[in-house]
Design an enzyme around this catalytic site. Structure first.
Site, PDB file in Angstrom:
ATOM      1  N   TYR A 162       0.847  -1.196   0.000  1.00 42.22           N
ATOM      2  CA  TYR A 162       0.000   0.000   0.000  1.00 42.22           C
ATOM      3  C   TYR A 162       0.887   1.252   0.000  1.00 42.22           C
ATOM      4  O   TYR A 162       0.702   2.157  -0.809  1.00 42.22           O
ATOM      5  CB  TYR A 162      -0.910  -0.035   1.231  1.00 42.22           C
ATOM      6  CG  TYR A 162      -1.794   1.180   1.362  1.00 42.22           C
ATOM      7  CD1 TYR A 162      -3.002   1.247   0.692  1.00 42.22           C
ATOM      8  CD2 TYR A 162      -1.409   2.261   2.159  1.00 42.22           C
ATOM      9  CE1 TYR A 162      -3.812   2.366   0.803  1.00 42.22           C
ATOM     10  CE2 TYR A 162      -2.218   3.382   2.276  1.00 42.22           C
ATOM     11  CZ  TYR A 162      -3.418   3.427   1.596  1.00 42.22           C
ATOM     12  OH  TYR A 162      -4.206   4.537   1.707  1.00 42.22           O
ATOM     13  N   LEU A 210       2.286   9.651  10.077  1.00 41.79           N
ATOM     14  CA  LEU A 210       3.732   9.788   9.881  1.00 41.79           C
ATOM     15  C   LEU A 210       4.079   9.288   8.484  1.00 41.79           C
ATOM     16  O   LEU A 210       3.476   8.337   8.000  1.00 41.79           O
ATOM     17  CB  LEU A 210       4.498   8.928  10.896  1.00 41.79           C
ATOM     18  CG  LEU A 210       4.545   9.386  12.348  1.00 41.79           C
ATOM     19  CD1 LEU A 210       5.125   8.281  13.229  1.00 41.79           C
ATOM     20  CD2 LEU A 210       5.383  10.655  12.487  1.00 41.79           C
ATOM     21  N   LYS A 251       8.247   2.769  17.621  1.00 41.61           N
ATOM     22  CA  LYS A 251       6.913   2.961  17.069  1.00 41.61           C
ATOM     23  C   LYS A 251       6.031   1.870  17.656  1.00 41.61           C
ATOM     24  O   LYS A 251       6.249   0.679  17.420  1.00 41.61           O
ATOM     25  CB  LYS A 251       6.941   2.881  15.544  1.00 41.61           C
ATOM     26  CG  LYS A 251       5.643   3.313  14.912  1.00 41.61           C
ATOM     27  CD  LYS A 251       5.837   3.626  13.440  1.00 41.61           C
ATOM     28  CE  LYS A 251       4.599   4.238  12.803  1.00 41.61           C
ATOM     29  NZ  LYS A 251       3.393   3.448  12.926  1.00 41.61           N
ATOM     30  N   CYS A 298     -22.215 -18.759  -7.981  1.00 42.10           N
ATOM     31  CA  CYS A 298     -23.459 -18.704  -8.769  1.00 42.10           C
ATOM     32  C   CYS A 298     -23.306 -19.343 -10.139  1.00 42.10           C
ATOM     33  O   CYS A 298     -24.272 -19.407 -10.899  1.00 42.10           O
ATOM     34  CB  CYS A 298     -23.956 -17.265  -8.900  1.00 42.10           C
ATOM     35  SG  CYS A 298     -22.935 -16.238  -9.956  1.00 42.10           S
ATOM     36  N   CYS A 351     -16.977 -11.951 -11.361  1.00 40.96           N
ATOM     37  CA  CYS A 351     -18.260 -12.562 -11.634  1.00 40.96           C
ATOM     38  C   CYS A 351     -19.170 -11.429 -12.089  1.00 40.96           C
ATOM     39  O   CYS A 351     -19.417 -10.488 -11.331  1.00 40.96           O
ATOM     40  CB  CYS A 351     -18.815 -13.228 -10.371  1.00 40.96           C
ATOM     41  SG  CYS A 351     -20.554 -13.639 -10.553  1.00 40.96           S
TER      42      CYS A 351
HETATM   43  S1  IVH Z   1       4.511  10.566  16.703  1.00 35.07           S
HETATM   44  C1  IVH Z   1       2.164  14.039  14.185  1.00 35.07           C
HETATM   45  N1  IVH Z   1       5.516   8.519  17.921  1.00 35.07           N
HETATM   46  O1  IVH Z   1       1.978   5.822  14.460  1.00 35.07           O
HETATM   47  C2  IVH Z   1       2.184  12.563  14.350  1.00 35.07           C
HETATM   48  N2  IVH Z   1       3.583   8.185  16.632  1.00 35.07           N
HETATM   49  O2  IVH Z   1       1.884   5.620  11.587  1.00 35.07           O
HETATM   50  C3  IVH Z   1       3.035  12.226  15.497  1.00 35.07           C
HETATM   51  N3  IVH Z   1       2.735   5.902  16.678  1.00 35.07           N
HETATM   52  O3  IVH Z   1      -0.463   8.265  14.057  1.00 35.07           O
HETATM   53  C4  IVH Z   1       3.049  10.809  15.797  1.00 35.07           C
HETATM   54  N4  IVH Z   1       4.259   5.087  18.026  1.00 35.07           N
HETATM   55  O4  IVH Z   1      -0.527   6.920  16.271  1.00 35.07           O
HETATM   56  C5  IVH Z   1       4.559   8.958  17.120  1.00 35.07           C
HETATM   57  N5  IVH Z   1       6.509   6.808  19.110  1.00 35.07           N
HETATM   58  C6  IVH Z   1       5.550   7.241  18.307  1.00 35.07           C
HETATM   59  C7  IVH Z   1       4.541   6.384  17.834  1.00 35.07           C
HETATM   60  C8  IVH Z   1       3.579   6.907  16.975  1.00 35.07           C
HETATM   61  C9  IVH Z   1       3.170   4.817  17.331  1.00 35.07           C
HETATM   62  C10 IVH Z   1       1.560   5.942  15.802  1.00 35.07           C
HETATM   63  C11 IVH Z   1       0.763   7.223  15.864  1.00 35.07           C
HETATM   64  C12 IVH Z   1       0.748   7.724  14.444  1.00 35.07           C
HETATM   65  C13 IVH Z   1       1.048   6.486  13.659  1.00 35.07           C
HETATM   66  C14 IVH Z   1       1.609   6.794  12.292  1.00 35.07           C
END
Ligand code: IVH
Length: 744
Positions: A50, A98, A130, A440, A456
């Site tokens: 994606y 992000l 993350k 079908c 289909c």
């Molecule tokens: S910072 C302005 N830090 O990942 C956006 N996000 O794929 C700032 N996420 O929407 C996000 N761990 O919900 C940030 N250490 C981390 C994170 C994190 C998970 C999530 C978050 C974001 C998504 C993006």
């Protein structure tokens, strides 16, 4: 993935017919995948695939800005499917996403851009994990938690305050003093990995659903309503909620000046220190580095110990530490430029390919999928994976009976990479794509000459397609009909019953009666073969709506009650429910806000449709194509006759809705409360917004009207104390239609 329908991947090779065609194809496919994700909370391509499509589209749009369409998916943030279970909450500041990088080189290129823009200042990088969880925004006013909301589409999320409070680990009151009037704390809620296996064991013992991975456990637990649950079920729900954890990773709306007056804050790491002082849960895994070398080392180290952390990790987030640079670097419409997510490569395991079965999706696409011996990979048990189409099966070179390499990254759709040829023993056999629809019998055909995907063509009546559409209507992203799940959709559409199934198409959905539901019998199919299951030679049958103790089943009465309620869902949800290509919640909201009724959309020209912000020529064409089909007209006519609201009450007509030039409630604040007859809670809010007004959740001197139905409590009392006019459902309807003067 369960045995639900799966959709296929297009040929994503660069198109030789030129960039215009490639942009069109990528846009169409990405929007299609979003619809699928929004509508059914599933996806059939990997995150990496994606992302690669979105990145290719971004690249093409950069090279050919004239090809960038209004409705390009590069211009919007994709959000999770929303539900009507929870009230909508508007974030004070948008929740962005992000951007991702997948290699050291891409990370270095990002850092080089940042350092160029920051020069001559040196850039320090705050590096953290993350978290593979659920994004959450906590709103604190003067140190007190007032709401907790999921991300939703980034602008409006779901109010999950009650469940967040039950978690117990998130402070209701921040510690320390000098808290700002308003601050939004952003973070991630997750289910700790260590407690996950035990959770599923408990769920299974209680006869409850088991979760595919910790992420689903977190989102499933947080998005649960308490109402109507037995004490035993409630105890399970509370137990799950109490096990959830949160880690904060940023701030939304933040009157920095106000905080700075007491604490000088210049860096993200200082924000974390302050949040920790306030009693909020911060991660112990973040580090600040003076150069990218430290960051790369961190990425390598955690890459080697991904299993050693309390939560699942789907990468590393690198952020510029200096807050002034956040302001200077700014953000695109979907992500900040001062942060980037580095995604780890996916994990791989081996398992046996037991069979390849073809399923027909909601749009008629015939998709072969792999049925495998269940295998543990990246934190979940996988037994099925899409193989997209017969060309992909050929290209992968897999035979039924092969040992295959299976890949998965975090909460991402699994992918069969290919066979382990050395392990073949000669018993393997080739997959042959069926010529006819397995459901079908209609001959499968490509939609256009040269398409790899077969479909289909029996769109109206193929039971698989109809079942898919009915399931889609009931899904959380559409009309959210809780009592109509997978089995319900089969029951209403499957041709095997002693009596014919009640639905020939979805047109009759809102005309269903108890008498039609009671006699239905459903066969249970085996996911590995698709064939009906037998027990002792007899077909295994379910009777989902059967009478029990002389009373119709609860499911039947609930289904009819749910359908009744669904008739007054906001217009955009009705639009999503119609399964119009590319019309997911984002486009549907834009269309509903602009036109206010399906009739107005139908009367609009291609240019008028395409000119709506967030809609473009591709979606406009999809709408025109949909309206041109006669049995689609029948759906609209029968739904309207059954009382489905195909227009937003109080909408002043095309082009004059909220934000587009006023509306009848411009400048008026209304607080809806209690059960307003003819409106869902969300529907009442939407109607106020559509008429150009402001919908508020608490009563103050600034409130112009309170619309109160039975069950209204403290808000009604407060309105009476403050002398604010209170309207019942009829008065509310009048307000929406005729404006404030008519009811004052
Ligand atoms: S910072 C302005 N830090 O990942 C956006 N996000 O794929 C700032 N996420 O929407 C996000 N761990 O919900 C940030 N250490 C981390 C994170 C994190 C998970 C999530 C978050 C974001 C998504 C993006």
């Amino acid at each position: 993935m369960s045995d639900e329908t799966v959709e296929a991947l297009p040929d994503s090779r660069p198109d030789l017919k030129g960039p215009e065609e490639e942009v069109r194809r990528l846009t169409t496919r990405i929007l299609e995948l979003r619809d699928e994700y929004y509508g059914r909370n599933t996806s059939t391509v990997s995150d990496a695939e994606y992302d690669a499509m979105v990145r290719r589209l971004e690249q093409l749009e950069e090279e050919h800005p004239e090809l960038r369409q209004q409705d390009s998916p590069t211009q919007t943030v994709g959000g999770r499917a929303e539900t009507t279970l929870f009230a909508p909450v508007q974030h004070a500041e948008r929740m962005l996403s992000l951007d991702n990088v997948f290699s050291r080189e891409e990370l270095e290129a990002w850092a080089a851009r940042v350092e160029r823009d920051a020069a001559p200042r040196r850039v320090r990088y705050l590096t953290e994990l993350k978290i593979d969880g659920l994004a959450i925004s906590l709103r604190y006013e003067r140190g007190r938690l007032v709401s907790a909301a999921t991300r939703g589409d980034g602008v409006v999320g779901e109010d999950v305050t009650q469940n967040v409070l039950t978690m117990g680990s998130i402070p209701r009151q921040l510690s320390g003093r000098g808290h700002p009037a308003l601050v939004e704390i952003r973070g991630e809620i997750f289910f700790p990995v260590a407690a996950f296996d035990e959770l599923n064991a408990r769920q299974a013992a209680a006869g409850e659903r088991v979760f595919a991975n910790p992420r689903n456990a977190a989102s499933g637990s947080l998005r649960q309503k308490e109402e109507g649950k037995s004490p035993e079920k409630l105890a399970l729900v509370h137990d799950r909620l109490r096990r959830l954890r949160m880690l904060v990773h940023g701030i939304g709306a933040w009157p920095l000046g106000e905080i700075e007056a007491t604490t000088p804050i210049t860096a993200q790491s200082e924000v974390y220190a302050l949040l920790a002082e306030w009693g909020l849960p911060t991660s112990s895994h973040y580090r600040v580095f003076d150069s990218l070398d430290g960051v790369l080392d961190y990425i390598r180290q955690y890459g080697e110990h991904r299993g050693g952390v309390e939560h699942q990790i789907d990468g590393v987030v690198v952020k510029v530490d200096d807050l002034d640079l956040h302001v200077e670097l700014g953000a695109t419409s979907r992500a900040p430029r001062w942060a980037i997510a580095y995604k780890y490569p996916p994990e791989e395991v081996r398992t046996k390919l037991e069979n390849i079965v073809v399923s027909i999706g909601r749009t008629g696409r015939a998709t072969p999928f792999a049925v495998m011996t269940p295998a543990q990979v990246a934190g979940s048990t996988v037994s099925q994976a899409t193989l997209h189409n017969q060309d992909v099966v050929k290209a992968k070179g897999v035979l039924i009976g092969d040992t295959v390499v299976l890949r998965k990254a975090g909460d991402v759709i699994p992918e069969v990479l290919g066979p382990v040829v050395e392990l073949r023993d000669g018993s393997e056999r080739e997959f042959v794509m069926p010529e006819n629809c397995p459901e079908c019998g209609t001959r499968l055909a490509p939609a256009k000459e040269g398409d790899a995907d077969l479909r289909c063509p029996n769109t109206r009546s193929c039971p698989a397609q109809l079942r898919g559409r009915v399931e889609h209507i009931a899904s959380r992203g559409a009309l959210d009909i809780e009592a109509l799940g997978e089995v319900g959709a089969v029951a209403l559409t499957q041709p095997y019953t002693p009596v014919p199934p009640p639905l020939e198409t979805e047109a009759g959905l809102f005309d269903l009666t108890l008498e039609e539901l009671l006699p239905i019998r459903v066969t249970v199919s085996d996911p590995a073969t698709g064939a009906p299951r037998r027990e002792n030679g007899e077909l295994k049958l379910l009777a989902p709506f059967q009478k029990k103790n002389g009373q119709p089943s609860k499911t039947a009465t609930e289904l009819l009650a749910n359908l009744e309620k669904a008739k007054t869902q906001p217009l955009w949800r009705i639009l999503v429910a119609l399964s119009i290509r590319h019309v997911g919640p984002v486009a549907a909201r834009a269309l509903a806000t602009h036109f206010g009724s399906i009739g107005a959309m139908r009367a609009a020209t291609r240019e008028e449709l395409a000119a709506v912000e967030g809609v473009g020529p591709i979606i406009a064409d999809a709408l025109l194509d949909w309206f041109a089909v006669d049995w689609h007209q029948e759906i609209l006519e029968r739904w309207a006759a059954a009382g489905v609201q195909l227009a937003t009450p109080g909408h002043p007509g095309p082009g004059s809705a909220a934000g587009e030039g006023g509306g009848i409630l411009a400048g008026i604040t209304v607080v809806p409360t209690g059960a307003l007859e003819g409106f869902t809670r969300e529907g009442a809010v939407e109607a106020i917004l559509a008429a150009g007004g402001k919908a508020a959740s608490s009563v103050s001197k600034k409130t112009d009207f309170v619309a109160a139905g039975p069950g209204a409590g403290s808000k009604l009392t407060k309105a009476e104390q403050l002398g604010i006019p209170v309207l019942d459902a009829d008065g509310f309807r009048r307000l929406l239609a005729e404006g404030p003067d008519a009811v004052r």
